[in-house]
Design a protein around this motif. Structure first.
Motif, PDB file in Angstrom:
ATOM      1  N   PRO A 130      -8.851   3.803  -4.178  1.00 12.08           N
ATOM      2  CA  PRO A 130      -8.518   2.741  -3.214  1.00 12.08           C
ATOM      3  C   PRO A 130      -9.409   1.513  -3.400  1.00 12.08           C
ATOM      4  CG  PRO A 130      -8.689   4.870  -2.126  1.00 12.08           C
ATOM      5  CD  PRO A 130      -9.182   5.063  -3.527  1.00 12.08           C
ATOM      6  N   LYS A 131      -8.773   0.354  -3.351  1.00 14.15           N
ATOM      7  CA  LYS A 131      -9.496  -0.921  -3.507  1.00 14.15           C
ATOM      8  C   LYS A 131      -8.971  -1.901  -2.476  1.00 14.15           C
ATOM      9  CE  LYS A 131     -10.686  -0.298  -8.244  1.00 14.15           C
ATOM     10  NZ  LYS A 131     -10.698  -0.794  -9.583  1.00 14.15           N
ATOM     11  N   GLY A 132      -9.132  -1.559  -1.228  1.00 11.62           N
ATOM     12  CA  GLY A 132      -8.637  -2.440  -0.179  1.00 11.62           C
ATOM     13  C   GLY A 132      -7.152  -2.232   0.073  1.00 11.62           C
ATOM     14  N   ARG A 133      -6.575  -3.158   0.783  1.00 11.64           N
ATOM     15  CA  ARG A 133      -5.168  -3.037   1.178  1.00 11.64           C
ATOM     16  C   ARG A 133      -4.290  -3.885   0.269  1.00 11.64           C
ATOM     17  NH1 ARG A 133      -5.136  -2.263   7.700  1.00 11.64           N
ATOM     18  NH2 ARG A 133      -6.559  -0.504   7.651  1.00 11.64           N
ATOM     19  N   ASN A 134      -4.276  -3.544  -0.997  1.00 10.31           N
ATOM     20  CA  ASN A 134      -3.449  -4.255  -1.963  1.00 10.31           C
ATOM     21  C   ASN A 134      -2.074  -3.583  -2.084  1.00 10.31           C
ATOM     22  OD1 ASN A 134      -3.978  -1.928  -3.394  1.00 10.31           O
ATOM     23  ND2 ASN A 134      -5.174  -2.923  -5.000  1.00 10.31           N
ATOM     24  N   TRP A 135      -1.302  -3.949  -3.090  1.00  6.45           N
ATOM     25  CA  TRP A 135       0.052  -3.417  -3.249  1.00  6.45           C
ATOM     26  C   TRP A 135       0.050  -1.898  -3.424  1.00  6.45           C
ATOM     27  CZ3 TRP A 135       2.563  -0.801  -7.158  1.00  6.45           C
ATOM     28  CH2 TRP A 135       1.834  -0.609  -8.337  1.00  6.45           C
ATOM     29  N   PHE A 136      -0.941  -1.375  -4.129  1.00  6.89           N
ATOM     30  CA  PHE A 136      -1.032   0.073  -4.324  1.00  6.89           C
ATOM     31  C   PHE A 136      -1.209   0.778  -2.985  1.00  6.89           C
ATOM     32  CE2 PHE A 136      -3.833   3.810  -5.135  1.00  6.89           C
ATOM     33  CZ  PHE A 136      -2.952   4.567  -5.894  1.00  6.89           C
ATOM     34  N   TRP A 137      -2.082   0.259  -2.145  1.00  4.52           N
ATOM     35  CA  TRP A 137      -2.284   0.825  -0.813  1.00  4.52           C
ATOM     36  C   TRP A 137      -0.995   0.741   0.002  1.00  4.52           C
ATOM     37  CZ3 TRP A 137      -1.914  -1.429   4.043  1.00  4.52           C
ATOM     38  CH2 TRP A 137      -2.357  -0.646   5.106  1.00  4.52           C
ATOM     39  N   GLN A 138      -0.302  -0.397  -0.061  1.00  3.91           N
ATOM     40  CA  GLN A 138       0.945  -0.566   0.684  1.00  3.91           C
ATOM     41  C   GLN A 138       1.993   0.459   0.257  1.00  3.91           C
ATOM     42  OE1 GLN A 138       1.860  -4.661  -0.104  1.00  3.91           O
ATOM     43  NE2 GLN A 138       0.397  -5.429   1.411  1.00  3.91           N
ATOM     44  N   GLU A 139       2.115   0.683  -1.045  1.00  2.20           N
ATOM     45  CA  GLU A 139       3.075   1.682  -1.538  1.00  2.20           C
ATOM     46  C   GLU A 139       2.655   3.090  -1.141  1.00  2.20           C
ATOM     47  OE1 GLU A 139       5.997   1.231  -2.840  1.00  2.20           O
ATOM     48  OE2 GLU A 139       5.893  -0.916  -3.222  1.00  2.20           O
ATOM     49  N   TRP A 140       1.366   3.372  -1.156  1.00  2.00           N
ATOM     50  CA  TRP A 140       0.854   4.673  -0.751  1.00  2.00           C
ATOM     51  C   TRP A 140       1.193   4.939   0.704  1.00  2.00           C
ATOM     52  CZ3 TRP A 140      -3.280   5.818   2.659  1.00  2.00           C
ATOM     53  CH2 TRP A 140      -3.705   7.152   2.643  1.00  2.00           C
ATOM     54  N   VAL A 141       1.018   3.939   1.560  1.00  2.00           N
ATOM     55  CA  VAL A 141       1.359   4.075   2.981  1.00  2.00           C
ATOM     56  C   VAL A 141       2.866   4.260   3.135  1.00  2.00           C
ATOM     57  CG1 VAL A 141       1.443   2.853   5.197  1.00  2.00           C
ATOM     58  CG2 VAL A 141      -0.649   2.820   3.834  1.00  2.00           C
ATOM     59  N   ARG A 142       3.645   3.463   2.448  1.00  2.00           N
ATOM     60  CA  ARG A 142       5.111   3.521   2.526  1.00  2.00           C
ATOM     61  C   ARG A 142       5.658   4.862   2.033  1.00  2.00           C
ATOM     62  NH1 ARG A 142       7.279  -1.279  -0.397  1.00  2.00           N
ATOM     63  NH2 ARG A 142       5.794  -2.173   1.033  1.00  2.00           N
ATOM     64  N   ALA A 143       4.953   5.501   1.119  1.00  2.00           N
ATOM     65  CA  ALA A 143       5.416   6.779   0.550  1.00  2.00           C
ATOM     66  C   ALA A 143       5.596   7.845   1.625  1.00  2.00           C
ATOM     67  CB  ALA A 143       4.444   7.256  -0.511  1.00  2.00           C
ATOM     68  N   GLY A 144       4.868   7.746   2.718  1.00  2.00           N
ATOM     69  CA  GLY A 144       5.006   8.726   3.793  1.00  2.00           C
ATOM     70  C   GLY A 144       6.383   8.731   4.431  1.00  2.00           C
ATOM     71  N   ASP A 145       7.121   7.608   4.334  1.00  2.00           N
ATOM     72  CA  ASP A 145       8.454   7.507   4.907  1.00  2.00           C
ATOM     73  C   ASP A 145       9.569   7.654   3.892  1.00  2.00           C
ATOM     74  OD1 ASP A 145       7.331   6.982   7.419  1.00  2.00           O
ATOM     75  OD2 ASP A 145       7.228   4.818   6.992  1.00  2.00           O
ATOM     76  N   ASP A 146       9.226   7.810   2.606  1.00  2.00           N
ATOM     77  CA  ASP A 146      10.218   7.875   1.536  1.00  2.00           C
ATOM     78  C   ASP A 146      10.387   9.322   1.077  1.00  2.00           C
ATOM     79  OD1 ASP A 146      11.699   7.707  -0.812  1.00  2.00           O
ATOM     80  OD2 ASP A 146      10.537   6.047  -1.640  1.00  2.00           O
ATOM     81  N   PRO A 147      11.585   9.893   1.178  1.00  2.00           N
ATOM     82  CA  PRO A 147      11.766  11.296   0.777  1.00  2.00           C
ATOM     83  C   PRO A 147      11.553  11.537  -0.711  1.00  2.00           C
ATOM     84  CG  PRO A 147      13.870  10.289   1.345  1.00  2.00           C
ATOM     85  CD  PRO A 147      12.811   9.290   1.687  1.00  2.00           C
ATOM     86  N   GLU A 148      11.596  10.477  -1.535  1.00  2.00           N
ATOM     87  CA  GLU A 148      11.347  10.647  -2.970  1.00  2.00           C
ATOM     88  C   GLU A 148       9.890  10.417  -3.329  1.00  2.00           C
ATOM     89  OE1 GLU A 148      14.126   8.100  -5.069  1.00  2.00           O
ATOM     90  OE2 GLU A 148      15.353   9.867  -5.426  1.00  2.00           O
ATOM     91  N   ALA A 149       9.086   9.993  -2.369  1.00  2.00           N
ATOM     92  CA  ALA A 149       7.694   9.639  -2.685  1.00  2.00           C
ATOM     93  C   ALA A 149       6.720  10.467  -1.845  1.00  2.00           C
ATOM     94  CB  ALA A 149       7.465   8.153  -2.438  1.00  2.00           C
ATOM     95  N   ALA A 150       5.554  10.639  -2.415  1.00  2.00           N
ATOM     96  CA  ALA A 150       4.481  11.358  -1.706  1.00  2.00           C
ATOM     97  C   ALA A 150       3.180  10.639  -1.945  1.00  2.00           C
ATOM     98  CB  ALA A 150       4.380  12.792  -2.192  1.00  2.00           C
TER      99      ALA A 150
END
Length: 174
Positions: A154-174
């Motif tokens: 983790p390096k702050g709230r960049n795009w990677f962090w945003q996708e990681w957070v969003r993955a919790g709501d995506d059935p194809e992502a973890a």
């Protein structure tokens, strides 16, 4: 999915407890944010090997050539047999299956366009431009319905962090 019968790099025959938990939650797109020394790269090398051993094509990517070389070196040390390593192209070709792991830098993401992959690993994904994932890597998985592991510290709230957070709501992502 990685199981305890898979061989991990660095002489480990089983994943550590955290890797077991992560592997058990595997989905099509996986966002793994973990601290240094968690052995994210070790886990990903085992997953890439497993796909290539089945005959699949894997793209291993990282932000810079030096970071790509870490995965390349780990793959060579962990799996020295039955794999032909083409140093000039950074490709590991699995002799029995024809599968291949291609190691590429994403300092210019357009350089990996044109490849088709059954799996993609992006090491140190937080340091990669978001367009590399959205415009280049994810589209190369369309025809194969392939998987991806985007791993990093983790390096702050960049795009990677945003996708990681969003993955919790995506059935194809973890």
């Amino acid at each position: 999915m990685l199981s305890s019968v898979d061989t991990l790099p660095e002489g480990r025959s089983t994943p550590h407890a955290g890797q077991e938990i992560v592997a058990a939650q595997e989905r099509r797109f996986n966002w793994l944010a973990a601290g240094r020394r968690w052995r994210k790269t070790t886990l990903a090398v085992g997953l890439a090997r497993k796909e290539a051993h089945r005959g699949g094509q894997v793209l291993w990517a990282a932000p810079t050539y030096d970071q790509v070389r870490i995965g390349w070196t780990m793959m060579k040390r962990a799996y020295p047999h039955h794999v032909h390593y083409v140093e000039s192209r950074y490709e590991a070709i699995f002799l029995e299956s024809g599968g291949c792991v291609r190691f590429r830098s994403l300092d210019h993401p357009d350089h990996v366009r044109g490849h088709t992959a059954h799996g993609v690993v992006v090491d140190e994904a937080a340091d990669v431009a978001p367009a590399a994932w959205h415009e280049v890597l994810r589209p190369m998985l369309i025809s194969t319905r392939g998987w991806a592991w985007l791993i990093g510290t983790p390096k702050g709230r960049n795009w990677f962090w945003q996708e990681w957070v969003r993955a919790g709501d995506d059935p194809e992502a973890a």
